[in-house]
Design an enzyme around this catalytic site. Structure first.
Site, short mmCIF file in Angstrom:
data_model
loop_
_atom_site.label_atom_id
_atom_site.label_comp_id
_atom_site.label_asym_id
_atom_site.label_seq_id
_atom_site.Cartn_x
_atom_site.Cartn_y
_atom_site.Cartn_z
N GLY A 77 36.58 39.90 33.94
CA GLY A 77 36.05 41.21 34.33
C GLY A 77 34.67 40.98 34.92
O GLY A 77 33.81 40.36 34.27
N ALA A 78 34.42 41.49 36.12
CA ALA A 78 33.19 41.15 36.83
C ALA A 78 31.92 41.31 35.98
O ALA A 78 31.17 40.34 35.78
CB ALA A 78 33.12 42.00 38.11
N ARG A 119 33.87 30.83 38.64
CA ARG A 119 34.82 31.66 39.40
C ARG A 119 34.07 32.18 40.63
O ARG A 119 32.86 32.42 40.56
CB ARG A 119 35.35 32.86 38.59
CG ARG A 119 36.36 32.48 37.51
CD ARG A 119 36.93 33.71 36.80
NE ARG A 119 38.00 34.35 37.58
CZ ARG A 119 38.59 35.49 37.22
NH1 ARG A 119 38.16 36.14 36.15
NH2 ARG A 119 39.57 36.00 37.94
N GLN A 137 46.67 42.17 33.09
CA GLN A 137 45.51 42.83 32.48
C GLN A 137 45.84 44.28 32.09
O GLN A 137 45.36 44.80 31.09
CB GLN A 137 44.31 42.85 33.44
CG GLN A 137 43.63 41.51 33.68
CD GLN A 137 44.19 40.75 34.86
OE1 GLN A 137 45.35 40.93 35.25
NE2 GLN A 137 43.38 39.86 35.45
N ASP A 147 34.99 43.79 41.98
CA ASP A 147 34.40 42.48 41.71
C ASP A 147 33.30 42.14 42.71
O ASP A 147 32.43 41.32 42.40
CB ASP A 147 35.49 41.40 41.73
CG ASP A 147 36.43 41.59 40.56
OD1 ASP A 147 37.34 42.43 40.65
OD2 ASP A 147 36.21 40.91 39.53
N ASN A 162 38.70 43.60 44.70
CA ASN A 162 39.12 43.92 43.34
C ASN A 162 40.44 43.22 43.09
O ASN A 162 41.00 42.55 43.97
CB ASN A 162 39.23 45.44 43.15
CG ASN A 162 39.29 45.82 41.68
OD1 ASN A 162 38.47 45.40 40.87
ND2 ASN A 162 40.30 46.60 41.32
C1 LIG Z 1 34.99 46.10 35.47
S1 LIG Z 1 35.44 45.18 36.81
C2 LIG Z 1 36.82 44.32 36.23
C3 LIG Z 1 37.54 43.66 37.37
O1 LIG Z 1 37.72 42.27 37.10
C4 LIG Z 1 39.10 42.03 37.08
O2 LIG Z 1 39.45 40.75 37.52
P1 LIG Z 1 39.71 39.60 36.44
O3 LIG Z 1 40.50 40.21 35.31
O4 LIG Z 1 40.48 38.56 37.22
O5 LIG Z 1 38.35 39.11 36.01
C5 LIG Z 1 39.66 43.07 38.02
O6 LIG Z 1 39.38 42.77 39.37
C6 LIG Z 1 38.89 44.27 37.54
O7 LIG Z 1 38.91 45.36 38.39
#
Ligand SMILES: CSC[C@H]1O[C@H](OP(=O)(O)O)[C@H](O)[C@@H]1O
Length: 358
Positions: A53-54, A95, A204, A245, A255
């Protein structure tokens, strides 16, 4: 205390002299916290998506810098700033897409540059890491109110919303970005239901968003991503509410993969599209979304589900885990500084030039 004030699940906890991360790979079956005492392990936790999560990635990396600084000063007291810079690069390499990682590391580096080289740095840096953590939660609560106000203005359009991936307490310092808006809107009685898609290949939505919403009693139904158009067509969806993101200077948004699909479908069905992200997600150094590095992850994420093979052994795989939604498909970007309707370069510049638009 109302549910929007309760702390909710904590993905990231600084405890005494080390970091605890809720292992998001194990959810929803197991709630397991892993302990981190060195920054290299924190970098691996980001790469391996123990924490994801960003904003959460940025917060975890900030605490990783604290761990690295303590170690660098202990092992190489005379040249700890050089040693530390190398450890920070390891964190930066974890990342590529979420700009919050680099925003947090740059913030820590700015403090390091000013520190007295003779003084152990960890206490000063821990203070900054905690500030980054706490300000993220505060930003999420502010965005929750801004986003809920927008949903209040469109009550005639429907009482359910759709979301993608996980943007909750698990993806941030706490409370959530898009899920923070959804939590706030539900608390205010503005929505009755959330459509959460499973969000392959990492699930997710299925594993994290459904879990977060159910533990708080927020009505949620899980759907396959392929059902999104049918749901928009047949259910009273007023908004698609997603996180980000990285947002570029013209308002393009990177995203989770599949977000772009939802934006196109939302336009076709007259559903409004809301992106919710703190300004630590905005990268004004990039003119448009084509410049955003899109992370590609391994084949195992697609051909296996929970260790069970679901595709031919040697099938070719392409696994980009983010996509870019162009600004012209976005109705509004909600940040803690204010709301940008129909984002353009000029509006993004205005947002970033003001501490707070509202
Ligand atoms: C609150 S932003 C979370 C954002 O991050 C996620 O990616 P990941 O699970 O690969 O880190 C996804 O893009 C979410 O929207």
């Amino acid at each position: 205390m109302s549910s929007t004030e309760e702390k909710g699940v904590e993905a990231i906890i600084w405890r005494d002299d080390h970091l605890l991360l809720l292992d998001q790979r194990a959810l929803p079956e197991e709630e397991v916290y892993l302990s981190y005492h060195d920054s290299g392990a924190v970098a691996s936790a980001i790469t391996d998506m123990v924490v994801r999560g960003a904003p959460a990635i940025g917060v975890a990396a900030a605490y990783g810098v604290v761990l690295a600084a303590r170690e660098s000063f202990k092992v190489t007291p005379g040249t700890w700033k050089t040693t530390l810079a190398n450890q920070i690069q390891v964190l930066a390499d974890a990342r590529p897409t979420a700009v919050n990682l680099f925003w947090a590391l740059d913030k820590m580096k700015g403090v390091i540059d000013k520190l007295d080289p003779e003084t152990p740095p960890q206490d000063a840096l821990l203070k900054i890491a905690i500030e980054i953590h706490e300000s993220d939660v505060a930003a999420n609560r502010t965005m929750g109110e801004f986003g809920a106000d927008l949903i209040a203005e469109t009550q005639d359009a429907g009482r359910s919303v759709m979301t993608h991936c996980n943007t909750g307490a698990l993806a941030t310092g706490g409370f959530g970005t898009a899920l923070g808006v959804i939590r706030t809107a539900f608390e205010k009685g503005l929505i009755d239901h959330v459509h959460a898609d499973e969000t392959r290949p990492w699930f997710q939505g299925a594993r994290l968003t459904a879990w977060e919403l159910m533990r708080e009693g927020i009505p949620v139904s899980l759907n396959v991503e392929g059902a999104a158009a049918h749901i928009m067509k047949t259910q009273d969806v007023s908004w698609v509410v997603v996180g980000a993101d990285r947002i570029t200077a013209n308002g393009d948004v990177a995203n989770k993969i599949g977000t772009y699909n939802l934006a196109v479908l939302a336009l076709h069905h007259g559903v409004r599209f809301m992106v919710v992200a703190p300004t630590s997600t905005i990268d004004m150094s990039l003119e448009h979304g084509d410049d955003i590095p899109i992370e590609e992850r391994g084949r195992e994420e697609i051909v296996n589900v929970k260790g069970h093979q679901i595709a031919p052994e040697k099938v070719e795989v392409f696994n980009p885990v983010f996509d870019v939604t162009p600004a012209d498909l976005i109705d509004v970007i909600v940040t803690e500084r204010g709301v940008v309707e129909r984002p353009t370069v000029e509006k993004m510049k205005l947002l970033m030039s003001n501490d707070r638009l509202h």
